[in-house]
Design a protein around this motif. Structure first.
Motif, PDB file in Angstrom:
ATOM      1  N   TRP A   9      25.319  47.713  41.685  1.00  0.00           N
ATOM      2  CA  TRP A   9      23.949  48.085  41.347  1.00  0.00           C
ATOM      3  C   TRP A   9      23.891  48.928  40.079  1.00  0.00           C
ATOM      4  N   ALA A  10      24.932  49.749  39.847  1.00  0.00           N
ATOM      5  CA  ALA A  10      24.966  50.577  38.636  1.00  0.00           C
ATOM      6  C   ALA A  10      25.189  49.707  37.394  1.00  0.00           C
ATOM      7  N   LEU A  11      26.042  48.695  37.516  1.00  0.00           N
ATOM      8  CA  LEU A  11      26.258  47.776  36.396  1.00  0.00           C
ATOM      9  C   LEU A  11      25.002  46.958  36.110  1.00  0.00           C
ATOM     10  N   LEU A  12      24.328  46.530  37.188  1.00  0.00           N
ATOM     11  CA  LEU A  12      23.076  45.799  37.006  1.00  0.00           C
ATOM     12  C   LEU A  12      22.027  46.677  36.335  1.00  0.00           C
ATOM     13  N   SER A  13      21.974  47.930  36.751  1.00  0.00           N
ATOM     14  CA  SER A  13      21.010  48.859  36.149  1.00  0.00           C
ATOM     15  C   SER A  13      21.331  49.108  34.684  1.00  0.00           C
ATOM     16  N   SER A  14      22.616  49.197  34.367  1.00  0.00           N
ATOM     17  CA  SER A  14      23.027  49.389  32.971  1.00  0.00           C
ATOM     18  C   SER A  14      22.631  48.189  32.122  1.00  0.00           C
ATOM     19  N   GLY A  15      22.855  46.993  32.673  1.00  0.00           N
ATOM     20  CA  GLY A  15      22.439  45.785  31.956  1.00  0.00           C
ATOM     21  C   GLY A  15      20.937  45.724  31.767  1.00  0.00           C
ATOM     22  N   SER A  16      20.189  46.161  32.783  1.00  0.00           N
ATOM     23  CA  SER A  16      18.729  46.186  32.669  1.00  0.00           C
ATOM     24  C   SER A  16      18.281  47.139  31.579  1.00  0.00           C
ATOM     25  N   PHE A  17      18.923  48.295  31.526  1.00  0.00           N
ATOM     26  CA  PHE A  17      18.579  49.276  30.494  1.00  0.00           C
ATOM     27  C   PHE A  17      18.892  48.721  29.106  1.00  0.00           C
ATOM     28  N   GLY A  18      20.003  47.994  29.000  1.00  0.00           N
ATOM     29  CA  GLY A  18      20.319  47.353  27.729  1.00  0.00           C
ATOM     30  C   GLY A  18      19.289  46.317  27.340  1.00  0.00           C
ATOM     31  N   GLY A  19      18.809  45.539  28.332  1.00  0.00           N
ATOM     32  CA  GLY A  19      17.792  44.527  28.046  1.00  0.00           C
ATOM     33  C   GLY A  19      16.476  45.124  27.594  1.00  0.00           C
ATOM     34  N   VAL A  20      16.062  46.202  28.249  1.00  0.00           N
ATOM     35  CA  VAL A  20      14.830  46.886  27.837  1.00  0.00           C
ATOM     36  C   VAL A  20      14.987  47.445  26.428  1.00  0.00           C
ATOM     37  N   SER A  21      16.156  48.015  26.151  1.00  0.00           N
ATOM     38  CA  SER A  21      16.420  48.565  24.810  1.00  0.00           C
ATOM     39  C   SER A  21      16.360  47.476  23.751  1.00  0.00           C
ATOM     40  N   TYR A  22      16.888  46.307  24.096  1.00  0.00           N
ATOM     41  CA  TYR A  22      16.877  45.154  23.189  1.00  0.00           C
ATOM     42  C   TYR A  22      15.446  44.833  22.738  1.00  0.00           C
ATOM     43  N   TRP A  23      14.539  44.673  23.706  1.00  0.00           N
ATOM     44  CA  TRP A  23      13.193  44.256  23.360  1.00  0.00           C
ATOM     45  C   TRP A  23      12.384  45.369  22.713  1.00  0.00           C
ATOM     46  N   LEU A  24      12.612  46.608  23.113  1.00  0.00           N
ATOM     47  CA  LEU A  24      11.911  47.715  22.454  1.00  0.00           C
ATOM     48  C   LEU A  24      12.281  47.792  20.974  1.00  0.00           C
ATOM     49  N   ALA A  25      13.528  47.455  20.665  1.00  0.00           N
ATOM     50  CA  ALA A  25      14.004  47.557  19.285  1.00  0.00           C
ATOM     51  C   ALA A  25      13.536  46.408  18.400  1.00  0.00           C
ATOM     52  N   CYS A  26      13.244  45.253  18.997  1.00  0.00           N
ATOM     53  CA  CYS A  26      13.057  44.081  18.137  1.00  0.00           C
ATOM     54  C   CYS A  26      11.755  43.316  18.343  1.00  0.00           C
ATOM     55  N   TYR A  27      10.924  43.697  19.294  1.00  0.00           N
ATOM     56  CA  TYR A  27       9.792  42.837  19.639  1.00  0.00           C
ATOM     57  C   TYR A  27       8.876  42.518  18.453  1.00  0.00           C
ATOM     58  N   PRO A  28       8.490  43.498  17.634  1.00  0.00           N
ATOM     59  CA  PRO A  28       7.644  43.147  16.473  1.00  0.00           C
ATOM     60  C   PRO A  28       8.304  42.124  15.551  1.00  0.00           C
ATOM     61  N   LEU A  29       9.613  42.264  15.361  1.00  0.00           N
ATOM     62  CA  LEU A  29      10.322  41.313  14.516  1.00  0.00           C
ATOM     63  C   LEU A  29      10.455  39.954  15.186  1.00  0.00           C
ATOM     64  N   ASP A  30      10.476  39.927  16.508  1.00  0.00           N
ATOM     65  CA  ASP A  30      10.491  38.652  17.223  1.00  0.00           C
ATOM     66  C   ASP A  30       9.174  37.904  17.013  1.00  0.00           C
ATOM     67  N   VAL A  31       8.074  38.639  16.983  1.00  0.00           N
ATOM     68  CA  VAL A  31       6.769  38.023  16.697  1.00  0.00           C
ATOM     69  C   VAL A  31       6.786  37.399  15.299  1.00  0.00           C
ATOM     70  N   VAL A  32       7.323  38.134  14.340  1.00  0.00           N
ATOM     71  CA  VAL A  32       7.427  37.621  12.970  1.00  0.00           C
ATOM     72  C   VAL A  32       8.260  36.354  12.937  1.00  0.00           C
ATOM     73  N   LYS A  33       9.427  36.390  13.568  1.00  0.00           N
ATOM     74  CA  LYS A  33      10.319  35.238  13.573  1.00  0.00           C
ATOM     75  C   LYS A  33       9.651  34.015  14.205  1.00  0.00           C
ATOM     76  N   SER A  34       8.968  34.225  15.313  1.00  0.00           N
ATOM     77  CA  SER A  34       8.319  33.113  16.001  1.00  0.00           C
ATOM     78  C   SER A  34       7.229  32.486  15.141  1.00  0.00           C
ATOM     79  N   ARG A  35       6.438  33.308  14.481  1.00  0.00           N
ATOM     80  CA  ARG A  35       5.376  32.789  13.615  1.00  0.00           C
ATOM     81  C   ARG A  35       5.960  32.002  12.445  1.00  0.00           C
ATOM     82  N   VAL A  36       7.025  32.521  11.860  1.00  0.00           N
ATOM     83  CA  VAL A  36       7.661  31.852  10.726  1.00  0.00           C
ATOM     84  C   VAL A  36       8.228  30.504  11.153  1.00  0.00           C
ATOM     85  N   GLN A  37       8.897  30.464  12.310  1.00  0.00           N
ATOM     86  CA  GLN A  37       9.562  29.235  12.732  1.00  0.00           C
ATOM     87  C   GLN A  37       8.587  28.183  13.259  1.00  0.00           C
ATOM     88  N   LEU A  38       7.435  28.604  13.712  1.00  0.00           N
ATOM     89  CA  LEU A  38       6.440  27.647  14.198  1.00  0.00           C
ATOM     90  C   LEU A  38       5.625  27.045  13.061  1.00  0.00           C
TER      91      LEU A  38
END
Length: 203
Positions: free
Chosen positions: A150-179
Motif C-alpha cells: 500500500w505504501a508503494l502504491l501510495s508513492s506511485g499515486s503521489f508521483g502520478g499526481v505530481s506528473y499532471w500538476l507539473a505538465c497539464y497546461p503543456l499537455d493542453v498545448v501539445k494536444s491542440r498542436v497535434q490535433l
C-alpha cells in the motif's frame, strides 16, 4: 459529464476507448525507452546509487526528453483518433497514419508536436520521479526499507499526481498542436499556442 453522456449516446461505451490502439501498440517501446533513459541518466549524474531529490528530478527530466522521441508520434495518433466524433467518415488508425504520412511526411506529419511533447515530458517526468521518491523515502523513514504494498502504491499515486500538476497546461498545448493541421512556426509554436489559449479563455 455532458461529454461522457454524449460520447456513450453517439458511439457507445467503446467510444470511451477510442484512440487506444496507438498507445497499446507503442506503450511497450515508450516505457522501455523511458526507464532505460532514466537509469542511464541517474548513472550519468552520480556514480552513487542514492541520489538527492534534485538529482532525481534532473534524471527524470532527462529521461522525459529522450522519451519524447517515441511518445510524440504515439500521442499524435491517439489524439487524432480521439478527435473524431462518431461520424460515418471516422477513420481507422491505419488510415489516419497513411493520410498523415501522405499529406505531411515524417517530420511535419508523424512527428508533429515533437517540441511540444518535449516541453511537456521534461517537467512531467522530473516531477513524477521526484514525487515518487519523495513519498517512498518518507514511508521508509516510518516503516523501514521494505515497504508494504500500500505504501508503494501510495508513492506511485503521489508521483502520478505530481506528473499532471507539473505538465497539464503543456499537455493542453501539445494536444491542440497535434490535433490541428495549421502550419507550425519553428519551435516557437509552443509559445504561440500558449498565447492563443490565453487570448481565447484566459489562463
Amino acid at each position: 459529464m455532458d461529454v461522457l453522456v454524449q460520447t456513450i449516446r453517439k458511439e457507445g461505451v467503446f467510444g470511451l476507448y477510442k484512440g487506444m490502439a496507438s498507445p497499446l501498440m507503442g506503450i511497450a517501446a515508450v516505457n522501455s525507452l523511458l526507464f532505460a533513459a532514466y537509469n542511464v541518466s541517474k548513472r550519468a549524474i552520480s556514480p552513487f546509487p542514492d541520489l538527492t531529490l534534485p538529482q532525481i528530478a534532473l534524471a527524470g527530466s532527462m529521461a522525459g526528453a529522450v522519451n519524447s522521441v517515441l511518445a510524440s508520434p504515439v500521442e499524435l495518433f491517439k489524439i487524432r483518433m480521439q478527435g473524431q466524433y462518431g461520424a460515418a467518415t471516422d477513420r481507422r488508425l491505419s488510415r489516419v497514419f497513411r493520410d498523415t504520412w501522405s499529406a505531411h511526411g515524417f517530420k511535419r506529419g508523424v512527428m508533429r508536436g515533437f517540441w511540444a511533447t518535449v516541453a511537456r515530458e521534461i517537467p512531467a517526468y522530473g516531477a513524477f520521479y521526484t514525487g515518487f521518491e519523495f513519498a517512498k523515502r518518507n514511508f521508509q523513514e516510518r516503516f523501514g526499507k521494505e515497504l508494504p504494498v500500500w505504501a508503494l502504491l501510495s508513492s506511485g499515486s503521489f508521483g502520478g499526481v505530481s506528473y499532471w500538476l507539473a505538465c497539464y497546461p503543456l499537455d493542453v498545448v501539445k494536444s491542440r498542436v497535434q490535433l490541428s493541421d495549421k502550419p507550425l512556426r519553428g519551435i516557437f509554436y509552443v509559445r504561440d499556442e500558449l498565447v492563443a489559449i490565453a487570448r481565447e479563455g484566459g489562463m
